[in-house]
Write a protein that holds these residues in place. Structure first.
Motif, short mmCIF file in Angstrom:
data_model
loop_
_atom_site.label_atom_id
_atom_site.label_comp_id
_atom_site.label_asym_id
_atom_site.label_seq_id
_atom_site.Cartn_x
_atom_site.Cartn_y
_atom_site.Cartn_z
N LYS A 164 26.73 -33.39 -28.76
CA LYS A 164 25.69 -33.73 -29.73
C LYS A 164 26.06 -33.13 -31.08
N ALA A 165 26.24 -33.98 -32.06
CA ALA A 165 26.64 -33.50 -33.39
C ALA A 165 25.82 -34.23 -34.44
N THR A 166 24.99 -33.50 -35.17
CA THR A 166 24.19 -34.10 -36.23
C THR A 166 24.31 -33.27 -37.50
N ALA A 167 24.34 -33.96 -38.63
CA ALA A 167 24.37 -33.29 -39.93
C ALA A 167 23.61 -34.16 -40.91
N GLN A 168 22.70 -33.55 -41.65
CA GLN A 168 21.84 -34.29 -42.57
C GLN A 168 21.77 -33.59 -43.92
N ILE A 183 26.27 -29.27 -32.27
CA ILE A 183 26.28 -28.76 -33.64
C ILE A 183 25.17 -29.45 -34.40
N THR A 184 24.33 -28.67 -35.07
CA THR A 184 23.28 -29.23 -35.92
C THR A 184 23.38 -28.56 -37.28
N VAL A 185 23.59 -29.36 -38.31
CA VAL A 185 23.71 -28.85 -39.68
C VAL A 185 22.66 -29.53 -40.55
N ARG A 186 21.89 -28.72 -41.28
CA ARG A 186 20.89 -29.27 -42.22
C ARG A 186 21.20 -28.69 -43.61
N LEU A 187 21.27 -29.58 -44.59
CA LEU A 187 21.65 -29.19 -45.96
C LEU A 187 20.52 -29.58 -46.90
N LEU A 188 19.97 -28.60 -47.58
CA LEU A 188 18.81 -28.82 -48.47
C LEU A 188 19.23 -28.53 -49.90
N VAL A 189 19.22 -29.57 -50.74
CA VAL A 189 19.71 -29.43 -52.13
C VAL A 189 18.70 -30.08 -53.07
N PRO A 190 18.77 -29.78 -54.38
CA PRO A 190 17.80 -30.34 -55.34
C PRO A 190 18.03 -31.84 -55.56
N ALA A 209 29.48 -20.07 -30.09
CA ALA A 209 28.26 -20.25 -29.30
C ALA A 209 28.23 -21.65 -28.68
N GLN A 210 27.40 -21.83 -27.66
CA GLN A 210 27.28 -23.13 -27.01
C GLN A 210 26.59 -24.14 -27.93
N ASP A 211 25.53 -23.71 -28.58
CA ASP A 211 24.78 -24.57 -29.49
C ASP A 211 24.81 -23.95 -30.88
N VAL A 212 25.39 -24.66 -31.81
CA VAL A 212 25.59 -24.15 -33.17
C VAL A 212 24.57 -24.80 -34.10
N THR A 213 23.83 -23.97 -34.84
CA THR A 213 22.92 -24.50 -35.86
C THR A 213 23.20 -23.79 -37.19
N ILE A 214 23.31 -24.57 -38.23
CA ILE A 214 23.51 -24.01 -39.58
C ILE A 214 22.56 -24.72 -40.53
N ASP A 215 21.70 -23.96 -41.18
CA ASP A 215 20.81 -24.48 -42.21
C ASP A 215 21.24 -23.88 -43.54
N PHE A 216 21.34 -24.74 -44.55
CA PHE A 216 21.73 -24.27 -45.88
C PHE A 216 20.72 -24.78 -46.90
N ALA A 217 20.31 -23.90 -47.79
CA ALA A 217 19.50 -24.29 -48.95
C ALA A 217 20.17 -23.71 -50.18
N GLY A 218 20.41 -24.55 -51.17
CA GLY A 218 21.08 -24.07 -52.37
C GLY A 218 21.41 -25.22 -53.29
N PHE A 219 22.47 -25.04 -54.06
CA PHE A 219 22.71 -25.99 -55.15
C PHE A 219 23.70 -27.10 -54.81
N SER A 220 24.82 -26.77 -54.15
CA SER A 220 25.82 -27.81 -53.93
C SER A 220 26.46 -27.80 -52.55
N GLY A 221 26.39 -26.70 -51.82
CA GLY A 221 27.06 -26.62 -50.52
C GLY A 221 28.54 -26.36 -50.62
N GLU A 222 29.02 -26.02 -51.82
CA GLU A 222 30.46 -25.85 -52.02
C GLU A 222 31.01 -24.69 -51.17
N THR A 223 30.30 -23.55 -51.18
CA THR A 223 30.77 -22.40 -50.39
C THR A 223 30.79 -22.72 -48.91
#
Length: 280
Positions: free
Chosen positions: A188-192, A130-137, A94-108
């Protein structure tokens, strides 16, 4: 349909990818019998053993089943459960890639996102953003799960161990995505990474706001070594979580579009309220 000679991946992976795409795009529908191993070998101009290895991959993903004496068939209801990898790889077209993850470690996620990022690095893919957001405990706060078996208590030693795993995988994703932007390969590439106060009982992936993958973490006991100390822990087993797929393109009788929308609403609500930036 010979394989791409410029593709550096092993032939069996390429054959598996081609067959997987044919199944996911419904060229082969649930219940269809696949061509024989020899026919597929002739189609892709590979050895029959290569086809056998490719079929093993798809069988392990739950996409196909073998019936003794009858052949190999596309599994009924292939959308539940299903592997994450082909969807992540396709998302990067895709032209604009967004991936949001919520979980424990992001290993997968780290395991499956590496290949499309490598393709961008060598010029085989070129999304605009590309926009990546990672939500972990939050590993600095006590957890109710995982917990010790004897006291059902928080284990600081386990949290320290879990944080090391989480740091390794999430920060590798952040650094890889950021590097693509710094190299000028992506406009544009962001990951948090953000942390929140609740231990996750499930994992969630949102891809391009069009697909959601959801799986529960089974709680299992296992014994972990912390240096000289051994302790039994009730742990959240990410590798045992079965992912269920929901899509905005599901048919009218499904709840796919609503599931994706509500998943995004939940993710945004946590991300924009109680979650805080992870401090390296």
């Amino acid at each position: 349909m010979p394989l791409d000679p410029d593709d550096s991946r092993p032939p069996y992976v390429q054959v598996a990818n081609a067959l997987r795409a044919a199944i996911l795009t419904r060229k082969f529908t649930p219940g269809d019998k696949l061509p024989s191993r020899n026919e597929l070998a002739k189609t892709y101009n590979v050895a029959p053993m290569t086809v056998q290895n490719a079929l093993r991959e798809l069988r392990e993903e739950g996409l196909i089943v073998s019936r003794q004496g009858s052949g190999v068939f596309v599994r009924e209801r292939t959308e539940h459960p299903i592997g994450l990898r082909p969807h992540i790889e396709r998302a990067f077209e895709a032209q604009d890639v967004t991936i949001d993850f919520a979980g424990f470690s992001g290993e997968t996620l780290h395991g499956v996102i590496t290949e499309p990022l490598d393709k961008i690095r060598i010029g085989r893919l070129r999304p605009e953003s590309i926009t990546v957001r990672l939500l972990v405990p939050d590993p600095t706060q006590p957890w109710s799960l995982p917990c010790t078996v004897d006291e059902h208590a928080d284990s600081p030693a386990f949290r320290k161990r879990a944080e090391e795993i989480m740091r390794r995988h999430t920060l590798a994703i952040v650094d890889s995505v950021t590097e693509l932007g710094e190299l000028g390969l992506i406009n544009k590439a962001t990951a948090q990474v953000r942390v929140h106060p609740s231990p996750p009982m499930f994992k969630l992936y949102l891809i391009n706001n069009e697909e959601a993958f959801f799986g529960f973490y089974p709680v299992r006991e296992h014994v972990i070594n912390f240096g000289d100390e051994t302790k039994a822990i009730y742990d959240l087993m990410g590798k045992d979580a079965v992912l269920f797929h929901h899509s905005t393109s599901d048919d009218d009788t499904s709840t796919g579009a609503q599931y994706v929308e509500q998943s995004k609403t939940w993710f945004d609500s946590v991300w924009n309220s109680v979650a805080q930036d992870y401090q390296r």
